[in-house]
Write an enzyme that holds these catalytic residues in place. Structure first.
Site, mmCIF file in Angstrom:
data_model
loop_
_atom_site.group_PDB
_atom_site.id
_atom_site.type_symbol
_atom_site.label_atom_id
_atom_site.label_comp_id
_atom_site.label_asym_id
_atom_site.label_seq_id
_atom_site.Cartn_x
_atom_site.Cartn_y
_atom_site.Cartn_z
ATOM 1 N N GLN A 166 0.830 -1.217 0.000
ATOM 2 C CA GLN A 166 0.000 0.000 0.000
ATOM 3 C C GLN A 166 0.859 1.260 0.000
ATOM 4 O OE1 GLN A 166 -3.172 0.651 -0.535
ATOM 5 N NE2 GLN A 166 -3.490 -1.515 -0.959
ATOM 6 N N SER A 167 2.023 1.213 -0.604
ATOM 7 C CA SER A 167 2.922 2.375 -0.621
ATOM 8 C C SER A 167 2.318 3.557 -1.386
ATOM 9 C CB SER A 167 4.235 1.969 -1.290
ATOM 10 O OG SER A 167 5.002 3.101 -1.613
ATOM 11 N N ASN A 168 2.277 4.703 -0.711
ATOM 12 C CA ASN A 168 1.851 5.939 -1.382
ATOM 13 C C ASN A 168 2.944 6.421 -2.322
ATOM 14 O OD1 ASN A 168 -0.622 6.352 0.253
ATOM 15 N ND2 ASN A 168 0.882 6.505 1.913
#
Ligand SMILES: *Cc1c(COP(=O)(O)O)cnc(C)c1O
Length: 332
Positions: free
Chosen positions: A75-77
């Site tokens: 879920q890396s921005n």
């Protein structure tokens, strides 16, 4: 090399707004809380990585790259914003993500796919340990990859947050009340946000405390994040010829809110997210800003800030992850 000599491309919308969180401040009964809206930086639903990528991708283009590779959690921005930036520049984007391919993508991962990123699943290794292998494979295919480090945190990425501090100073001077902040509080995790703010403060000669809330546990057998941060600050100061003489003890990094570790939502994050949503109509994310605001709220309750002071919460983005954490965010 001075900062002004570094190449930069435009990827976002600046300056980001600052406003007072009047209802939340009144509810907590402590200092006046203001917010800097880097959730509104405009690149693919916003976030702090826009500022770093404006410098990093300019460097990549100057070096003649034709593809970008970076790494992060599923879920890396940072990965989502890098994938979007690569798409606007017509560059192929490779993401090395922690974990395994899920049966269906949600949140940031869904957006990575929409931006056309090629995803390499790396199991336990969510900090880019596999990047060198993928770089060699790409080079063997005749490609010219440019590596954006984990979180975009190196001296070049940090330049984006030196600019951010200057932007803040200009906004403070231009405001009718001549705003001054005793403290600036934000989520700190790979370091460039923290580093840039510390050096921006050194350049602008102001007094605000730069207080990072640590988001991730230190890895066993590795140097602590605080010491990595201090090294990044020293290296960046040297590269950009900025006068800085702080020691590691001057780095204000608070480790009290890590809870069960990176990306594990607890009551601290749930309360902060719902207070911001219900008093201010502002969305925080489950991994970074929910935890950092939870820390700020706790420090306010402990009386750490004078009630006459102005404290700035730097919103670093992350809202797309909310949808991937739907179960953890249900209020009981
Ligand atoms: C990456 C990120 C941070 C941490 O910034 P660093 O510069 O990596 O320390 C904070 N908040 C959000 C939402 C992020 O995506």
């Amino acid at each position: 090399m001075p900062l002004s000599a570094l190449k930069k491309i435009e990827l976002g919308v600046f300056p980001t707004p600052i406003h007072k969180l009047a209802r939340l401040s009144a509810h907590l009964g402590g200092p006046q809380i203001y917010i800097k809206r880097d959730d509104l930086t405009g690149l693919a639903l916003g976030g702090n990585k826009t500022r770093k990528l404006e410098y990093l991708l300019a460097d990549g283009l100057a070096k003649g790259c034709d593809c970008i590779i970076t790494a992060g959690a599923a879920q890396s921005n940072h990965c989502r914003q890098t994938a979007a930036a690569a798409a606007t520049l017509g560059l192929e984007c490779h993401l090395v993500l922690g974990g395994q391919a899920p049966s269906s993508a949600n949140g940031n991962l869904l957006l990575d796919q929409l931006f056309g990123a090629r995803i390499h699943w790396a199991g336990e290794k969510r900090k880019g340990e596999d990047i060198p292998n993928i770089v060699s494979t790409l080079q063997n295919q005749g490609k010219r990859p440019y590596v954006v480090p984990y979180g975009g945190s190196n001296t070049i990425g940090s330049a984006g947050f030196i600019d951010a501090f200057k932007e803040l100073q200009q906004q403070c001077h231009a405001s009718s009340q001549l705003l001054e902040f005793s403290d600036i509080v934000f989520a700190s995790s790979s370091g460039a946000t923290h580093c840039g703010l510390v050096l921006g403060k050194a350049l602008c000669n102001t007094n605000s405390n730069i207080i990072g809330i640590n988001i991730d546990k230190d890895e066993q057998g590795k140097d602590t994040f605080k010491s990595q941060l201090h090294t990044l600050i020293e290296d960046t100061a040297q590269t950009l010829s900025i006068q800085y003489d702080g020691t590691i003890d001057d780095v204000q990094l608070i480790d009290d809110y890590i809870g069960q570790g990176y990306g594990v939502v607890g009551n601290l994050e749930r309360e902060a997210i719902s207070l911001c949503a219900q008093f201010e109509g502002i969305l925080l994310d489950p991994v970074y800003t929910g935890r950092a605001m939870g820390g700020l709220i706790d420090m306010i309750r402990q009386g750490r800030f004078a009630s006459s002071s102005n404290v700035l919460f730097w919103h670093t983005g992350g809202a797309p992850a909310i949808f991937a954490y739907a179960d953890a965010l249900q209020l009981s």
